[in-house]
Structure formats: C-alpha cells, structure tokens
Design a protein around this motif. Structure first.
Motif, short mmCIF file in Angstrom:
data_model
loop_
_atom_site.label_atom_id
_atom_site.label_comp_id
_atom_site.label_asym_id
_atom_site.label_seq_id
_atom_site.Cartn_x
_atom_site.Cartn_y
_atom_site.Cartn_z
N VAL A 200 0.83 -1.20 0.00
CA VAL A 200 0.00 0.00 0.00
C VAL A 200 0.87 1.26 0.00
O VAL A 200 0.60 2.22 -0.73
CB VAL A 200 -0.96 -0.01 1.21
N THR A 201 1.94 1.25 0.81
CA THR A 201 2.85 2.40 0.85
C THR A 201 3.47 2.64 -0.51
O THR A 201 3.52 3.77 -1.01
CB THR A 201 3.97 2.15 1.89
N LEU A 202 3.91 1.54 -1.13
CA LEU A 202 4.53 1.63 -2.46
C LEU A 202 3.55 2.20 -3.48
O LEU A 202 3.88 3.09 -4.27
CB LEU A 202 4.97 0.22 -2.88
N LEU A 203 2.31 1.71 -3.41
CA LEU A 203 1.28 2.16 -4.35
C LEU A 203 1.01 3.64 -4.18
O LEU A 203 0.94 4.40 -5.16
CB LEU A 203 0.00 1.35 -4.10
N LEU A 204 0.88 4.08 -2.91
CA LEU A 204 0.60 5.49 -2.65
C LEU A 204 1.78 6.37 -3.04
O LEU A 204 1.61 7.48 -3.54
CB LEU A 204 0.24 5.70 -1.17
N ALA A 205 3.02 5.85 -2.82
CA ALA A 205 4.21 6.63 -3.15
C ALA A 205 4.36 6.79 -4.66
O ALA A 205 4.65 7.87 -5.16
CB ALA A 205 5.45 5.96 -2.56
#
Ligand code: ZN
Length: 221
Positions: A200-205
């Motif tokens: 999720v962090t990767l996707l948002l970043a």
C-alpha cells in the motif's frame, strides 16, 4: 440487429445474452461497433514469472528447513508455505481467465480457506494452526498474486484502487489475530501484515495522485 425478447433492447456485437436484463436475444447478428482490443500481456511471460516464483519459494522452504529445524520431526510448518504457491497460482490463473471478477474471487478464496481450516482446526482439538499459518499464508499469497497480476498483466489504474483497498483489508486480518493473541507463532502474521503495508505504501508513493483522483471520482468528492 438483434433485440432482447424481454426488454426490447437492441444489441450490436456478439453478446450471448441481453447485457441489460440477461434475457434471450432474437434476430440477425450485427458486428460490434467497437474495435477488438488485443491482450497486452503474453501468457508465456505470466507462466514464466509464476514458475520462477514457485521454484524460489519451494527452494527457500527447503533451505529454511535445513538452517533452522534440521532435527525437527514435523515438516508441517515450513511445508505449509506451499499452500501459498497454490493460492498464488489460483489468483493469477483466475486473473488471466476472468479479470473482472478477480476482487470477488480473492475474497471468496480467502474466506473459504479460512473457514475450512478453522473448522478443521476446531475438529482436531484446537491448536491454532489455522490462524497461525493458513490464514496469513493465503492472505500474503493473494497479495503476491495481485502483485504479479498488476505487474505482468498490466491492469488498468482504475482497478488498482479497488485491489489495494482489498489488499489492506486482507493483509491486516492476521495482525488483528496477532493483537487478539490467537496465534502461536507471530512470524507468518507479521510477514503478511508487513507485506500488505509495504504494498500500500509503495502504491501510494508511486501512484498517490492517481489513486486520490480515482477515489475522489468513485466517491463523488
Ligand atoms: Zn433485455
């Protein structure tokens, strides 16, 4: 042009049933007005990625056995990782064959695996192996299947938002079990939760702006 026997909708293209009400279509077939869009991925590449990932996980499971539990008699805990391979294959094959229902399929798959294993665990004197191993492995493997799907099959951005929401929910369930003290060994739950948060962090970043835009559109903000 064909027309629906039930709702009188006039239909172009090769629909099997009425797209509006599902009724029978009558009349002569008219070619679809839209161009046929070819698949944007190669099946061979999907299979190669899947086989390599599976071989890697199997190799790692043997390696882990060799390093950590050389004199352990049971092979169960480490071999249960293979359940993840089966889940990943199921998710990706499902994505290849019926891409639109993937989110629903994953929810059913995880729910079914969880229900069967918890019931089995209950029948054989509850020792918690279902929530300790099976549920985190199936959740994490579904996330891995989604990652392979998004990467190799190149899904539309609109699909990411739904899938990432699903990924968080699925991946965080084992953390709840961990917090409630239901699990014997925290490692599988922790790995699953960390994987979910990382994705999720990767996707948002990487695609934060697009995700916010998509959410705003869907929620009518
Ligand atoms: Zn109809």
């Amino acid at each position: 042009m064909r027309a629906c026997a039930d709702c009188s909708l006039r239909v172009e293209g090769d629909w099997k049933r009425c797209p509006l009400c599902g009724g029978d279509l009558r009349g002569a077939v008219v070619p679809s007005p839209y161009p046929a869009v070819p698949l944007r991925y190669s099946r061979r590449r999907v299979l190669r990625v899947l086989v390599l990932c599976s071989l890697g996980v199997i190799l790692l499971s043997f390696l882990a056995q060799l390093l950590f539990r050389r004199d352990a008699e049971d092979l169960g805990a480490l071999r249960s990782v293979w359940l993840g391979i089966a889940t990943t294959w199921l998710v990706v094959l499902m994505a290849v064959s019926k891409r639109r229902n993937l989110a629903k399929f994953i929810v059913y798959l995880v729910a079914a695996a969880a229900a069967v294993s918890v019931y089995w665990d209950y029948l054989t004197q509850w020792s918690g192996w279902s929530v300790t191993y099976v549920v985190p492995i199936v959740c994490a493997a579904s996330i891995a299947g989604l990652l392979i799907t998004v990467r190799v099959i190149r899904m539309e951005l609109a699909d990411y938002v739904v899938y990432s929401g699903l990924t968080v929910l699925l991946g965080l369930a084992p953390i709840v079990f961990l917090a409630l003290g239901w699990v014997g060994t925290p490692i599988p739950s922790a790995i699953c939760g960390a994987l979910s948060i990382a994705v999720v962090t990767l996707l948002l970043a990487l695609r934060g702006g697009a995700v916010r835009h998509e959410l705003a559109t869907r929620l009518h903000l």
